[in-house]
Motif scaffolding. Structure first.
Motif, PDB file in Angstrom:
ATOM      1  N   ARG A 191       0.839  -1.154   0.055  1.00 30.58           N
ATOM      2  CA  ARG A 191      -0.012  -0.106   0.078  1.00 30.58           C
ATOM      3  C   ARG A 191       0.881   1.266   0.034  1.00 30.58           C
ATOM      4  N   PRO A 192       1.258   1.568  -1.108  1.00 33.95           N
ATOM      5  CA  PRO A 192       2.162   2.725  -1.197  1.00 33.95           C
ATOM      6  C   PRO A 192       1.519   3.967  -1.217  1.00 33.95           C
ATOM      7  N   SER A 193       2.291   5.191  -0.623  1.00 34.88           N
ATOM      8  CA  SER A 193       1.479   6.470  -0.236  1.00 34.88           C
ATOM      9  C   SER A 193       1.891   7.622  -1.292  1.00 34.88           C
ATOM     10  N   GLU A 213       6.856   5.569  -3.619  1.00 39.15           N
ATOM     11  CA  GLU A 213       6.523   4.093  -3.215  1.00 39.15           C
ATOM     12  C   GLU A 213       5.702   3.482  -4.110  1.00 39.15           C
ATOM     13  N   CYS A 261       0.529   4.062   6.353  1.00 36.73           N
ATOM     14  CA  CYS A 261       0.959   3.818   4.971  1.00 36.73           C
ATOM     15  C   CYS A 261      -0.297   4.490   4.000  1.00 36.73           C
ATOM     16  N   GLY A 262      -0.239   4.453   2.514  1.00 41.65           N
ATOM     17  CA  GLY A 262      -1.166   4.803   1.766  1.00 41.65           C
ATOM     18  C   GLY A 262      -1.622   6.014   1.960  1.00 41.65           C
ATOM     19  N   SER A 293       6.804   4.805   7.706  1.00 44.80           N
ATOM     20  CA  SER A 293       6.095   4.599   6.279  1.00 44.80           C
ATOM     21  C   SER A 293       6.696   2.859   6.009  1.00 44.80           C
ATOM     22  N   PRO A 311       4.716   0.470   3.657  1.00 46.27           N
ATOM     23  CA  PRO A 311       3.889   0.249   2.464  1.00 46.27           C
ATOM     24  C   PRO A 311       3.611  -1.315   2.533  1.00 46.27           C
TER      25      PRO A 311
END
Length: 677
Positions: free
Chosen positions: A502-504, A508, A565-566, A590, A592
């Motif tokens: 779950r990248p932000s 990411e 995250c995200g 963070s 992810p």
């Protein structure tokens, strides 16, 4: 033996009898199994493995072979017996004795209750009904795409048919019907479905639950149908039907073969034959009154099927000559095809160096779509499709060539609103020739619940399938709680062999794709938000994100570590700064991908998590997964709400003020056991 017993017809009768008897031996050896369908399908097995399929037991992974998928995986005894009789070295008689074995003290066998992909001759792990049909459709798609890409006049280097067997149960499952609709629309004439129509299910007669005209339903989806009314005895009729199916060039074929479950046993034709063991009397009846030791097959049957192996070996030799000639005429294409057949790893370091974060886009799904298309242009292995949300997922591009019956060279397919089949078909694309394709699916995260059983099958089969989810939180907004997946992440984060990422930010997101593309034996789900974050995070880094989790904001003498995250990360970072300024030094991590982070060294993980007594996760989900790291979590306890994204962050206390308030209150509490703040 008499002269007549050497005729092909007589040998077909003998072979059918011997297969039935060996299936019964396997079910009797440990007191049970699923032998009824296998006994009924013995004649089908002779028609396939002796007369029509092209394969080489001495070279099980030969690329140009026909592929067989047992969608009715409970009939695994039939496949095991055929792999043994046709000469696959892994399937010795001693290994067959392992079927149904209790397996104490580390006992190992290749013959489990359902077929498993890691063994020679097994193309896909099956068991959950309908998944095999979806996988077979995917294999047919893969073969069509490769053939369209690499075959040249007089050089059919990509060849072979996809055979799949099914019972009544598979044809009731939604995933199978969805996949068959896709196959019919795409006119996949390299796909042949063998329907073992025995009129019985686990509970009783088929007409208790099914009264529709199956042939008409299948025809309406664009399939040919062929009927065989005596599947118990008439091998030649089944061979003729299969050869007729091979001749069709405008769509897939279902061969509807009437058989008797548990043929010629005490429970023949009844639900009681579905599973269990067989009696001494059943063995005598199958052998027409003769007696014979258990686990014994008459030698002439082995020799009869050895001819099929020799035929396959010659076909492989001819194909290798063809490939050699092809290499001389088309060296570039041949080198690329060979690389894909061999599953050579991608040069990700070179590919990803050219991938950049778009400067003109800020919504996570739009950034992800741009990055996906940069990658897609560079990797011919990628084959993508969406469940009628391709535009909303922002993965589309004007230069995409669509894979359909008019152009099989395309690498984007329209699956329609069939999430379950989309994932199941993608499993088959990946399994067709591991490393030749990396399939990609796309829909909203909420709707991956529809696809979840097939996503799980991909992970279980160690297949590299990349699932792209957008609209992944209550930030999704006015569509409300039906579309806001507050709990869906827990399923995929808990799934073995699955990377949930779950990248932000753009940085990411690039890391997420690097992780997914660099995991040849894992499935991945990349989850991104619909809209731009109110507070975009700062300081994110693709290289650090490759470790799953990293320190985003460090402070001295930290009293609190916030992990996020995200789309929640920006709020978390802003809240941490406010907490620090108010006298509560707060650091931010963070994370992810929890599973990627957990694979790192203990020293690295300890350094990232830090020494603060209070470690709190912040995410817009029910925080079931965070207790392994955290002393508390800020997350959801209810479903979402139909409102704007910013309004929902405020409503559920997950905006900057909400996080600040909850952490401030938590500082006055004992750390104690994990809780949701």
């Amino acid at each position: 033996m008499t002269k007549d017993s050497n005729s092909p017809k007589s040998l077909d009768v003998i072979a059918t009898r011997e297969i039935r008897k060996l299936v019964m031996d396997l079910c009797r050896q440990n007191g049970g199994g699923h032998g009824g369908s296998a006994v009924g399908m013995a004649g089908i097995a002779v028609a396939l493995w002796k007369h029509t399929m092209v394969f080489n037991p001495a070279s099980p992974a030969w690329f140009a072979r026909d592929r067989f998928v047992l969608s009715n995986g409970h009939a695994a005894t039939l496949q095991y017996c055929m792999l043994h009789i046709t000469g696959y070295k892994q399937f010795t008689m001693d290994q067959l004795r392992g079927y149904g074995h209790p397996k104490p003290r580390g006992y190992e066998t290749v013959c489990f209750a359902h077929p498993e992909i890691e063994f020679d001759g097994v193309e896909f792990t099956t068991g959950p009904l309908g998944q095999g049909i979806a996988a077979a459709v995917g294999m047919a798609i893969a073969a069509k795409q490769l053939a369209s890409t690499y075959n040249k006049p007089s050089f059919p280097v990509v060849q072979g048919n996809i055979f799949c067997s099914t019972g009544d149960g598979c044809l009731m499952e939604g995933v199978a019907i969805e996949a068959m609709a896709i196959a019919g629309r795409l006119a996949l004439d390299n796909l042949i479905l063998i329907y073992d129509n025995n009129d019985v299910t686990c509970d009783g007669p088929l007409d208790w639950i099914v009264t529709e005209n199956t042939n008409a339903k299948v025809q309406a989806m664009g399939w040919h149908t062929i009927d065989v009314y005596d599947g118990d005895h008439n091998v030649s009729a089944m061979v003729d039907a299969i050869n007729l199916a091979k001749s069709y060039t405008d769509g897939p074929t279902m061969i509807n073969i009437r058989t008797t479950i548990g043929y010629n046993t005490e429970k023949a034709g009844t639900a009681g034959a579905h599973h269990g063991t067989f009696s001494d009397g059943d063995i005598i009846r199958v052998l027409d009154g003769a007696t014979r030791p258990s686990h014994f097959v008459v030698p002439e049957v082995y020799e009869y099927f050895a001819e099929a192996g020799r035929r396959g070996a010659q076909a492989q030799a001819d194909w290798e000559d063809l490939l050699q000639d092809y290499s001389s005429v088309y060296p570039k294409e041949a080198a690329e095809l060979k690389s894909r057949i061999e599953g050579k790893p991608l040069d990700l370091s070179t590919i990803m160096k050219s991938v950049s974060v778009p400067e003109n886009l800020i919504a996570a799904r739009e950034v992800d779509g741009d990055i996906f298309n940069q990658i897609f242009k560079q990797i011919p292995h990628l084959f993508a499709g969406g469940a009628d949300l391709w535009g909303a997922n922002k993965l589309g591009a004007k230069d995409h060539v669509v894979f359909d019956k008019n152009d099989y060279s395309g690498r984007v397919v329209r699956y329609g609103i069939r999430e379950h089949a989309m994932a199941g078909v993608s499993n088959g694309i990946a399994a067709y020739q591991p490393g030749a394709f990396i399939p990609i699916t796309a829909t909203f995260l909420m709707f991956y619940l529809y696809a979840a059983p097939a996503v799980r099958m991909g992970a279980l089969n160690d297949l590299q399938v990349i699932h792209v989810a957008t609209h992944d939180s209550f930030q999704e907004g006015q569509n409300g709680p039906t579309h806001q997946p507050v709990e869906v992440d827990s399923l995929f984060r808990a799934m073995p062999h699955m990377q949930y990422i779950r990248p932000s930010s753009g940085e990411e997101i690039i890391a997420a794709w690097m992780l997914a593309l660099g995991a040849p034996k894992k499935s991945s789900l990349i989850s991104v938000a619909r809209d731009a974050a109110e507070f975009p995070p700062t300081g994110t880094c693709r290289d650090k994100a490759l470790l799953g989790g990293y320190v985003l904001s460090e402070v001295e003498n930290a009293q609190v570590t916030l992990i996020s995250c995200g789309s929640a990360l920006g709020y978390t970072q802003q809240a941490a700064a406010k907490l620090t300024n108010s006298g509560i030094p707060t650091r931010v991590v963070s994370m992810p991908s929890i599973c990627v982070f957990e694979a790192q060294s203990e020293s690295y993980k300890n350094g990232v998590l830090g020494s603060a007594a209070r470690i709190v996760s912040v995410e817009e989900y029910v925080p079931t997964v965070w207790a392994r790291f955290c002393s508390a979590s800020i997350g959801m306890k209810t479903f979402g709400y139909s409102a704007s994204g910013p309004s929902n962050y405020d409503r559920f206390g997950m905006d900057v003020e909400g996080i600040f308030s909850k952490i401030t209150g938590y500082m006055n509490q004992d750390v104690g056991r994990w809780r949701i703040l």
